[in-house]
Write a protein that holds these residues in place. Structure first.
Motif, PDB file in Angstrom:
ATOM      1  N   SER A   1     -12.446  -2.556 -14.166  1.00 11.66           N
ATOM      2  CA  SER A   1     -13.084  -3.602 -13.346  1.00 11.66           C
ATOM      3  C   SER A   1     -14.163  -3.040 -12.424  1.00 11.66           C
ATOM      4  CB  SER A   1     -12.020  -4.347 -12.522  1.00 11.66           C
ATOM      5  OG  SER A   1     -11.056  -4.934 -13.366  1.00 11.66           O
ATOM      6  N   VAL A   2     -15.051  -2.218 -13.004  1.00 12.47           N
ATOM      7  CA  VAL A   2     -16.181  -1.680 -12.239  1.00 12.47           C
ATOM      8  C   VAL A   2     -17.458  -1.914 -13.044  1.00 12.47           C
ATOM      9  CG1 VAL A   2     -14.824   0.054 -11.015  1.00 12.47           C
ATOM     10  CG2 VAL A   2     -15.867   0.628 -13.224  1.00 12.47           C
ATOM     11  N   PRO A   3     -18.626  -1.944 -12.385  1.00 11.36           N
ATOM     12  CA  PRO A   3     -19.884  -2.127 -13.107  1.00 11.36           C
ATOM     13  C   PRO A   3     -20.177  -0.969 -14.053  1.00 11.36           C
ATOM     14  CG  PRO A   3     -20.165  -2.513 -10.755  1.00 11.36           C
ATOM     15  CD  PRO A   3     -18.815  -1.901 -10.925  1.00 11.36           C
ATOM     16  N   THR A   4     -21.026  -1.233 -15.028  1.00 10.77           N
ATOM     17  CA  THR A   4     -21.421  -0.198 -15.986  1.00 10.77           C
ATOM     18  C   THR A   4     -22.043   0.999 -15.284  1.00 10.77           C
ATOM     19  OG1 THR A   4     -21.851  -1.943 -17.611  1.00 10.77           O
ATOM     20  CG2 THR A   4     -22.787   0.234 -18.065  1.00 10.77           C
ATOM     21  N   SER A   5     -22.811   0.740 -14.228  1.00 13.05           N
ATOM     22  CA  SER A   5     -23.538   1.807 -13.533  1.00 13.05           C
ATOM     23  C   SER A   5     -22.620   2.830 -12.870  1.00 13.05           C
ATOM     24  CB  SER A   5     -24.457   1.203 -12.470  1.00 13.05           C
ATOM     25  OG  SER A   5     -23.703   0.471 -11.508  1.00 13.05           O
ATOM     26  N   PHE A   6     -21.334   2.499 -12.700  1.00 12.81           N
ATOM     27  CA  PHE A   6     -20.423   3.418 -12.027  1.00 12.81           C
ATOM     28  C   PHE A   6     -20.130   4.673 -12.859  1.00 12.81           C
ATOM     29  CE2 PHE A   6     -18.051   1.155  -8.389  1.00 12.81           C
ATOM     30  CZ  PHE A   6     -19.232   0.537  -7.986  1.00 12.81           C
ATOM     31  N   ALA A   7     -20.533   4.676 -14.123  1.00 13.66           N
ATOM     32  CA  ALA A   7     -20.382   5.895 -14.922  1.00 13.66           C
ATOM     33  C   ALA A   7     -21.133   7.049 -14.280  1.00 13.66           C
ATOM     34  CB  ALA A   7     -20.898   5.664 -16.337  1.00 13.66           C
ATOM     35  N   GLY A   8     -22.256   6.731 -13.627  1.00 11.56           N
ATOM     36  CA  GLY A   8     -23.033   7.776 -12.969  1.00 11.56           C
ATOM     37  C   GLY A   8     -22.280   8.458 -11.855  1.00 11.56           C
ATOM     38  N   ILE A   9     -21.396   7.734 -11.168  1.00  8.85           N
ATOM     39  CA  ILE A   9     -20.618   8.330 -10.088  1.00  8.85           C
ATOM     40  C   ILE A   9     -19.673   9.389 -10.649  1.00  8.85           C
ATOM     41  CG2 ILE A   9     -18.999   7.876  -8.207  1.00  8.85           C
ATOM     42  CD1 ILE A   9     -20.075   5.038  -8.089  1.00  8.85           C
ATOM     43  N   VAL A  10     -19.035   9.054 -11.775  1.00 11.35           N
ATOM     44  CA  VAL A  10     -18.115  10.003 -12.416  1.00 11.35           C
ATOM     45  C   VAL A  10     -18.854  11.258 -12.849  1.00 11.35           C
ATOM     46  CG1 VAL A  10     -16.447  10.350 -14.280  1.00 11.35           C
ATOM     47  CG2 VAL A  10     -16.653   8.104 -13.194  1.00 11.35           C
ATOM     48  N   THR A  11     -19.987  11.084 -13.528  1.00 10.38           N
ATOM     49  CA  THR A  11     -20.714  12.236 -14.059  1.00 10.38           C
ATOM     50  C   THR A  11     -21.305  13.094 -12.945  1.00 10.38           C
ATOM     51  OG1 THR A  11     -22.691  10.841 -14.355  1.00 10.38           O
ATOM     52  CG2 THR A  11     -21.210  11.094 -16.243  1.00 10.38           C
ATOM     53  N   VAL A  12     -21.719  12.466 -11.831  1.00 12.58           N
ATOM     54  CA  VAL A  12     -22.267  13.245 -10.717  1.00 12.58           C
ATOM     55  C   VAL A  12     -21.179  14.113 -10.085  1.00 12.58           C
ATOM     56  CG1 VAL A  12     -23.131  13.055  -8.350  1.00 12.58           C
ATOM     57  CG2 VAL A  12     -24.214  11.764 -10.174  1.00 12.58           C
ATOM     58  N   ILE A  13     -19.961  13.574  -9.925  1.00 12.21           N
ATOM     59  CA  ILE A  13     -18.862  14.367  -9.356  1.00 12.21           C
ATOM     60  C   ILE A  13     -18.526  15.536 -10.273  1.00 12.21           C
ATOM     61  CG2 ILE A  13     -16.398  14.324  -8.778  1.00 12.21           C
ATOM     62  CD1 ILE A  13     -16.802  11.499  -7.733  1.00 12.21           C
ATOM     63  N   ILE A  14     -18.490  15.276 -11.583  1.00 14.21           N
ATOM     64  CA  ILE A  14     -18.240  16.357 -12.537  1.00 14.21           C
ATOM     65  C   ILE A  14     -19.331  17.418 -12.425  1.00 14.21           C
ATOM     66  CG2 ILE A  14     -18.132  16.945 -14.996  1.00 14.21           C
ATOM     67  CD1 ILE A  14     -16.847  14.192 -15.462  1.00 14.21           C
ATOM     68  N   ALA A  15     -20.588  16.965 -12.356  1.00 13.29           N
ATOM     69  CA  ALA A  15     -21.701  17.911 -12.283  1.00 13.29           C
ATOM     70  C   ALA A  15     -21.660  18.735 -11.004  1.00 13.29           C
ATOM     71  CB  ALA A  15     -23.022  17.153 -12.385  1.00 13.29           C
ATOM     72  N   LEU A  16     -21.331  18.106  -9.875  1.00  9.76           N
ATOM     73  CA  LEU A  16     -21.237  18.853  -8.618  1.00  9.76           C
ATOM     74  C   LEU A  16     -20.151  19.921  -8.705  1.00  9.76           C
ATOM     75  CD1 LEU A  16     -21.626  15.967  -5.990  1.00  9.76           C
ATOM     76  CD2 LEU A  16     -23.298  17.739  -6.577  1.00  9.76           C
ATOM     77  N   GLY A  17     -19.028  19.584  -9.348  1.00 11.78           N
ATOM     78  CA  GLY A  17     -17.972  20.575  -9.530  1.00 11.78           C
ATOM     79  C   GLY A  17     -18.425  21.741 -10.383  1.00 11.78           C
ATOM     80  N   THR A  18     -19.181  21.455 -11.439  1.00 12.46           N
ATOM     81  CA  THR A  18     -19.658  22.532 -12.313  1.00 12.46           C
ATOM     82  C   THR A  18     -20.660  23.423 -11.591  1.00 12.46           C
ATOM     83  OG1 THR A  18     -21.360  21.052 -13.235  1.00 12.46           O
ATOM     84  CG2 THR A  18     -19.287  21.216 -14.433  1.00 12.46           C
ATOM     85  N   ILE A  19     -21.492  22.832 -10.743  1.00 11.45           N
ATOM     86  CA  ILE A  19     -22.461  23.637  -9.989  1.00 11.45           C
ATOM     87  C   ILE A  19     -21.737  24.584  -9.035  1.00 11.45           C
ATOM     88  CG2 ILE A  19     -24.275  23.532  -8.241  1.00 11.45           C
ATOM     89  CD1 ILE A  19     -25.172  20.880  -9.556  1.00 11.45           C
ATOM     90  N   VAL A  20     -20.748  24.070  -8.321  1.00 14.46           N
ATOM     91  CA  VAL A  20     -19.993  24.898  -7.375  1.00 14.46           C
ATOM     92  C   VAL A  20     -19.283  26.042  -8.095  1.00 14.46           C
ATOM     93  CG1 VAL A  20     -18.014  24.915  -5.796  1.00 14.46           C
ATOM     94  CG2 VAL A  20     -19.697  23.069  -5.672  1.00 14.46           C
ATOM     95  N   SER A  21     -18.593  25.731  -9.194  1.00 13.23           N
ATOM     96  CA  SER A  21     -17.837  26.772  -9.893  1.00 13.23           C
ATOM     97  C   SER A  21     -18.764  27.749 -10.611  1.00 13.23           C
ATOM     98  CB  SER A  21     -16.848  26.144 -10.882  1.00 13.23           C
ATOM     99  OG  SER A  21     -17.518  25.339 -11.825  1.00 13.23           O
ATOM    100  N   SER A  22     -19.929  27.291 -11.073  1.00 15.23           N
ATOM    101  CA  SER A  22     -20.889  28.204 -11.699  1.00 15.23           C
ATOM    102  C   SER A  22     -21.383  29.238 -10.698  1.00 15.23           C
ATOM    103  CB  SER A  22     -22.074  27.420 -12.271  1.00 15.23           C
ATOM    104  OG  SER A  22     -21.672  26.581 -13.320  1.00 15.23           O
ATOM    105  N   LEU A  23     -21.686  28.781  -9.488  1.00 20.02           N
ATOM    106  CA  LEU A  23     -22.158  29.698  -8.459  1.00 20.02           C
ATOM    107  C   LEU A  23     -21.060  30.660  -8.006  1.00 20.02           C
ATOM    108  CD1 LEU A  23     -24.323  27.256  -6.297  1.00 20.02           C
ATOM    109  CD2 LEU A  23     -25.131  29.012  -7.882  1.00 20.02           C
ATOM    110  N   SER A  24     -19.799  30.282  -8.210  1.00 22.04           N
ATOM    111  CA  SER A  24     -18.668  31.139  -7.833  1.00 22.04           C
ATOM    112  C   SER A  24     -18.190  32.017  -8.977  1.00 22.04           C
ATOM    113  CB  SER A  24     -17.488  30.266  -7.359  1.00 22.04           C
ATOM    114  OG  SER A  24     -17.868  29.416  -6.305  1.00 22.04           O
ATOM    115  N   SER A  25     -18.752  31.833 -10.167  1.00 20.82           N
ATOM    116  CA  SER A  25     -18.225  32.515 -11.353  1.00 20.82           C
ATOM    117  C   SER A  25     -18.353  34.028 -11.264  1.00 20.82           C
ATOM    118  CB  SER A  25     -18.938  32.011 -12.616  1.00 20.82           C
ATOM    119  OG  SER A  25     -20.301  32.368 -12.590  1.00 20.82           O
ATOM    120  N   ASP A  26     -19.406  34.512 -10.620  1.00 23.96           N
ATOM    121  CA  ASP A  26     -19.600  35.959 -10.494  1.00 23.96           C
ATOM    122  C   ASP A  26     -18.440  36.587  -9.745  1.00 23.96           C
ATOM    123  OD1 ASP A  26     -20.769  38.503 -10.429  1.00 23.96           O
ATOM    124  OD2 ASP A  26     -21.777  38.071  -8.534  1.00 23.96           O
ATOM    125  N   ARG A  27     -18.126  36.034  -8.587  1.00 20.98           N
ATOM    126  CA  ARG A  27     -17.036  36.572  -7.773  1.00 20.98           C
ATOM    127  C   ARG A  27     -15.681  36.426  -8.477  1.00 20.98           C
ATOM    128  NH1 ARG A  27     -17.965  33.685  -3.934  1.00 20.98           N
ATOM    129  NH2 ARG A  27     -16.339  32.097  -4.021  1.00 20.98           N
TER     130      ARG A  27
END
Length: 384
Positions: free
Chosen positions: A35-61
C-alpha cells in the motif's frame, strides 16, 4: 587448491548478481501489497545504495583486519538475512529496515572480491567473473516471475534467493581454511609492498585517483540508466508495445553478460586500457544508434551499448593494482565501489527529472554524454 578457490569465487559472483534485479522485477506487485506509491521503490534502493557506499569505504580496513574470506562469508550472510527479512515484510518500513544490512553486506563483499581477483588472477577471469554476475542478475527476474505465478507471490522469490544465499554463506564459512592457506601462499610468493591503510583524503591525493573515480562513476551511471529507462524510452518516445519493449529492454543486460564472456577470450591480448577505450567507444556508438529513426532496428543500439559496456567495469578494477600500486589497491577499489554506487544512485533519477522537462528523446543523448565523460577521463588516466 587455487582452482577450487576460484570456483568458489565464481559462485560468489553469481550470488552477488542474484538479488540485484529482485526489487525492480517484483515492485509492480510489491508496492500494491504494501500500500505505497510506485515511486517509493526509490527509497528502498537509495537506502541499499547508501549502505553499499559506507561498507565499500570501510572494506580496506575490514579486509586487512579479518581477511577477504571472512569478510566475504559475513557479507553474504548479511545479504541472506536481509533477503529473508524482505520475504517476511508486511509493512513498507520493514523493507527499509532490512535494506540496511542488505546494502552493508553487498558493498563489502563486492570491494573485497574484486580487489582479490585484480591482485591474483588475470584479466580473463575478471571478465568471466563479472559475466557470472550477469548470469545471477538475469536469473532473478525469472525467479520472481515464477513466484508471482504461485500463491507464494513475491515473498517466495525473496525467500528462495535468501535461502540460496544462506547455503552459500555456510559453504563460505566452511571454506575459510582454504582461504587462509591460499592467502598465505600468495603472501609468501608476493614480493610487493604490504598493503597499507589509505585514508580517503590521502587516496584522493594519489595522482590519477580522481580521474579514475570520474570514469568509473560515468560508466556505472550509464549502466544503471540504460537498465532502468531503456524500455520506458521505447514505449513513451518511440511508441512501441510495452510487452515488446520490456522484452527487448532486457537486451542491454544480456549484451553486458555476453560481452563480458567474449571479452575474457581477448582480454590478455588487448590489455585493460584498450578494452576500456573500445568499450566506451562502442557504448557511445550504440547510444547513437538508439537515437536514429530506425524502427525496431534501433533495439540493436541497446544491445551494442551493452556489449560495449561489458569490459569496462572489469578492466578498470583489474588495472587498479597496476595503476596505483598493489599496496594501495584495496583502498582504491573500495573508493571506486563507492563512486560506482553513487553513480547508480544519483544519475538515473537525474535523468528522470530532466526527461520530465524535456522528453524521453533525451535518453540516448544522456547515455552518449556519460559515455563521453568516461572515455575522456580514462584517456586522461592513461596519459597520467
Amino acid at each position: 587448491m587455487y582452482a577450487l578457490l576460484l570456483a568458489i569465487i565464481y559462485l560468489a559472483f553469481v550470488s552477488l548478481g542474484l538479488p540485484d534485479s529482485l526489487v525492480g522485477s517484483g515492485w509492480p506487485v510489491m508496492h500494491e501489497d504494501l500500500s505505497v506509491p510506485t515511486s517509493f521503490a526509490g527509497i528502498v534502493t537509495v537506502i541499499i545504495a547508501l549502505g553499499t557506499i559506507v561498507s565499500s569505504l570501510s572494506s580496506d580496513r575490514l579486509t586487512r583486519r579479518f581477511g577477504v574470506g571472512l569478510v566475504t562469508a559475513v557479507s553474504v550472510t548479511m545479504t541472506a538475512l536481509a533477503l529473508l527479512g524482505f520475504s517476511f515484510a508486511t509493512q513498507f518500513w520493514m523493507l527499509l529496515l532490512w535494506a540496511v544490512p542488505y546494502g552493508l553486506g553487498a558493498g563489502a563483499v563486492d570491494a573485497a572480491l574484486n580487489n582479490y581477483v585484480a591482485l591474483y588472477y588475470n584479466a580473463r577471469h575478471m571478465n568471466w567473473l563479472h559475466s557470472f554476475w550477469g548470469v545471477g542478475a538475469s536469473i532473478s527476474p525469472f525467479i520472481m516471475s515464477l513466484a508471482l505465478a504461485t500463491d507464494g507471490g513475491w515473498p517466495l522469490a525473496y525467500s528462495g534467493v535468501g535461502w540460496a544465499q544462506v547455503a552459500l554463506a555456510a559453504f563460505l564459512f566452511l571454506s575459510l581454511p582454504l582461504w587462509r592457506r591460499v592467502c598465505a601462499a600468495h603472501a609468501a610468493a608476493d614480493d610487493a609492498p604490504e598493503a597499507q591503510a589509505v585514508p580517503l583524503g590521502g587516496a584522493l591525493r594519489i595522482p590519477g585517483v580522481p580521474t579514475v573515480l570520474l570514469s568509473f562513476f560515468a560508466y556505472c551511471a550509464t549502466e544503471a540508466t540504460a537498465m532502468l529507462w531503456g524500455a520506458t524510452y521505447f514505449v513513451d518516445d518511440r511508441g512501441f508495445d510495452p510487452t515488446l519493449a520490456a522484452r527487448f529492454g532486457a537486451f542491454y543486460i544480456l549484451g553486458l553478460t555476453a560481452g563480458r564472456f567474449l571479452a575474457g577470450f581477448v582480454a590478455e591480448r588487448l590489455g585493460d586500457r584498450a578494452l576500456i577505450r573500445l568499450g566506451f567507444s562502442l557504448a557511445i556508438v550504440g547510444s547513437l544508434v538508439l537515437a536514429l529513426p530506425l524502427g525496431v532496428v534501433s533495439f540493436a543500439g541497446l544491445i551494442l551499448a551493452g556489449v560495449g559496456s561489458a569490459p569496462i567495469y572489469p578492466a578498470i578494477i583489474h588495472s587498479t593494482p597496476e595503476n596505483f600500486g598493489r599496496e594501495n589497491s584495496q583502498a582504491i577499489v573500495g573508493i571506486q565501489m563507492a563512486a560506482a554506487y553513487t553513480g547508480t544512485t544519483l544519475m538515473p533519477p537525474l535523468f528522470g527529472f530532466l526527461s520530465s522537462a524535456t522528453g524521453l528523446w533525451l535518453f540516448p543523448v544522456y547515455l552518449m554524454a556519460l559515455g563521453a565523460l568516461g572515455l575522456v577521463m580514462s584517456e586522461r588516466l592513461s596519459r597520467q
